[in-house]
Design a protein around this motif. Structure first.
Motif, PDB file in Angstrom:
ATOM      1  N   GLY A  38       0.654  -1.107  -0.090  1.00 53.24           N
ATOM      2  CA  GLY A  38      -0.059   0.064   0.071  1.00 53.24           C
ATOM      3  C   GLY A  38       0.776   1.286  -0.216  1.00 53.24           C
ATOM      4  O   GLY A  38       0.522   2.436  -0.758  1.00 53.24           O
ATOM      5  N   LEU A  39       1.927   1.201   0.632  1.00 54.55           N
ATOM      6  CA  LEU A  39       2.947   2.231   0.670  1.00 54.55           C
ATOM      7  C   LEU A  39       3.542   2.745  -0.464  1.00 54.55           C
ATOM      8  O   LEU A  39       3.382   3.770  -1.258  1.00 54.55           O
ATOM      9  N   VAL A  40       4.124   1.504  -1.232  1.00 52.81           N
ATOM     10  CA  VAL A  40       4.467   1.764  -2.703  1.00 52.81           C
ATOM     11  C   VAL A  40       3.297   2.220  -3.680  1.00 52.81           C
ATOM     12  O   VAL A  40       3.675   3.253  -4.418  1.00 52.81           O
ATOM     13  N   HIS A  41       2.152   1.515  -3.450  1.00 52.01           N
ATOM     14  CA  HIS A  41       1.077   2.274  -4.552  1.00 52.01           C
ATOM     15  C   HIS A  41       0.656   3.536  -4.224  1.00 52.01           C
ATOM     16  O   HIS A  41       0.705   3.954  -5.190  1.00 52.01           O
ATOM     17  N   SER A  42       1.087   3.865  -2.865  1.00 53.55           N
ATOM     18  CA  SER A  42       0.663   5.375  -2.911  1.00 53.55           C
ATOM     19  C   SER A  42       1.558   6.206  -3.475  1.00 53.55           C
ATOM     20  O   SER A  42       1.367   7.598  -3.630  1.00 53.55           O
ATOM     21  N   THR A  43       2.697   5.902  -4.045  1.00 52.21           N
ATOM     22  CA  THR A  43       3.437   6.832  -4.623  1.00 52.21           C
ATOM     23  C   THR A  43       3.580   7.011  -5.992  1.00 52.21           C
ATOM     24  O   THR A  43       4.153   7.838  -6.795  1.00 52.21           O
ATOM     25  N   PHE A  44       2.694   6.170  -6.698  1.00 50.64           N
ATOM     26  CA  PHE A  44       2.101   6.454  -7.927  1.00 50.64           C
ATOM     27  C   PHE A  44       0.748   7.561  -8.084  1.00 50.64           C
ATOM     28  O   PHE A  44       0.303   7.524  -7.015  1.00 50.64           O
TER      29      PHE A  44
END
Length: 440
Positions: A215-221
């Motif tokens: 979820g954290l990495v997804h939020s950077t897109f």
């Protein structure tokens, strides 16, 4: 890859302050789901870890056993570094055991019904992940084979291979020197993004609650067409497969639409900074469809499927970047000729070596995926190209250009043919006139 950089801007700290959230905020009980059956049955292997298990869903699977000994060795290094014993880590994790257990779909593997075994899983898995993030590299695994170091990073971003972020945060706070909970939160987030080679975005939405690393990495897109909260809220009443379609890439080319690949590093959005793979644009004046370059390799399908499954499970809470991108590309790609066209225009870099393999990948990625017509990010682009293709004169113009003006010499040859035709007509006219004069 790179080492942790605590000097980088702690962007999630800003979000915490702005939204009034703390890292210990209460979140909904179940946050780590199993992949829905409708998605899993299309390609089950895409959701299975290759080398390491994190959390309960893939606990003690035989093909992951080698990493269990490495987890324990790394934990011994942590004990030596922190001067904290296993009992101290167990004690802290025991306080979070019930809350953590509720984060997963039940039932869990029978062994993990035992509280002590569940706590030990939290300790060893969590400390291993935290230590990886702190180190910021995977050099220690190169001796096990290049595929292992590559697979570990991919395994940590699988939907079913997660620990709740609050578990990682607690362990990080025990391992790192004590600068305070808020600073721990910022350092862990920043170090995790460095580890996964992601830059923090300039615009943040729905990032105040971090469920897990995926979820954290997804939020950077982000996306230049990022919808408002009201638009996301409308998805629930429109959550269905849209009725409209869009022509394939070769059909669009036949209608006079041009394609061009854009290197992501050359893209820049005034409001959101650095561009990314989702920023597809259509210039209606030049009829040019610009698509960021995508390298398609062995791990592409696996990566896409897990982000898409995450979006499907939280469709009204997180932006559906991956789902809508795949839907758009699936519409463009019907046959290997479409892939060849996109390769020729430097939109797809085919590392699979086979155009048909890329075609099958995108066509299968779209299977059993739901998306919203109202919230579809490329709705306007699809409407514009559809409108262009409805005008038959555009198809005629494109066909004329393709058949008769497809080389630099074509206009000259066309002009020569036209002159020859005119001369032939004039000659015929003069012959007819001459014949009538003779008759008179």
């Amino acid at each position: 890859m790179g080492s942790s950089s605590p000097e980088r801007t702690p962007w999630h700290c800003i979000i915490e302050i702005e939204h009034g959230h703390s890292s210990s905020q209460e979140i909904s009980p179940t946050i780590i789901f199993k992949v829905p059956r409708r998605l899993r049955e299309v390609n089950e292997r895409a959701y299975e870890p290759n080398v390491i298990s994190v959390g309960p869903y893939h606990y003690r699977k035989p093909h992951l056993a080698r990493m269990e000994d490495i987890k324990k060795r790394w934990f011994e290094e942590i004990v030596e570094e922190t001067h904290l014993g296993l009992d101290q880590f167990r004690k802290e994790m025991k306080h979070l055991e019930r809350k953590t257990r509720k984060c997963y779909e039940q039932p869990l593997p029978p062994d993990l019904e035992d509280e002590e075994k569940f706590v030990d899983m939290m300790v060893y898995d969590g400390c291993f992940v935290v230590q990886l993030i702190r180190k910021g590299h995977l050099c220690d695994f190169w001796k096990l084979g290049l595929h292992v170091s590559r697979d570990i990073r991919g395994d940590l971003l699988l939907l079913e291979n997660q620990l709740p972020f609050f578990v990682l945060l607690k362990l990080y706070g025990m391992i790192e020197p004590n600068p305070g909970p808020r600073r721990h939160f910022c350092k862990l987030v920043t170090s995790a993004l460095v580890f996964f080679d992601r830059d923090p975005p300039n615009v943040h939405r729905n990032t105040a609650s971090i469920r897990h690393l995926l979820g954290l990495v997804h939020s950077t897109f982000y996306h230049s067409l990022l919808p408002t909260q009201a638009e996301i809220a409308r998805r629930e009443e429109n959550f269905q497969i849209p009725p409209y379609t869009m022509p394939s890439a070769t059909e669009l080319e036949d209608a006079g639409i041009h394609f061009s690949g854009v290197p992501i590093q050359n893209m820049q959005n005034q409001n959101q900074g650095k561009g990314n793979m989702f920023d597809i644009t259509f210039d209606n004046s030049t009829k040019e469809l610009k698509i960021p370059i995508l390298a398609v390799g062995d791990s592409t399908e696996r990566t896409f499927r897990n982000y898409m499954a995450y979006e499907q499970l939280f469709a009204w809470e997180v932006p559906n970047f991956f789902v809508d991108y795949v839907v758009f590309m699936d519409k463009l790609i019907n046959t290997s000729k479409d892939v060849e066209l996109l390769r020729k225009n430097e939109i797809i870099v085919n590392l699979l070596g086979n155009n048909e393999a890329v075609t099958q990948m995108f066509n299968k990625l779209g299977h059993s995926v739901y998306y919203s017509p109202e919230g579809f990010y490329y709705r306007d682009i699809a409407s514009q190209v559809n409108e262009h293709c409805k005008r038959k004169r555009n198809i005629w113009k494109a066909k004329l250009k393709k058949d008769y003006f497809n080389t630099p010499w074509s206009p000259i040859l066309f002009l020569a043919a036209l002159v020859l035709l005119l001369l032939t007509i004039l000659q015929t006219i003069f012959s007819v006139l001459s014949y009538y004069h003779q008759k008179q």
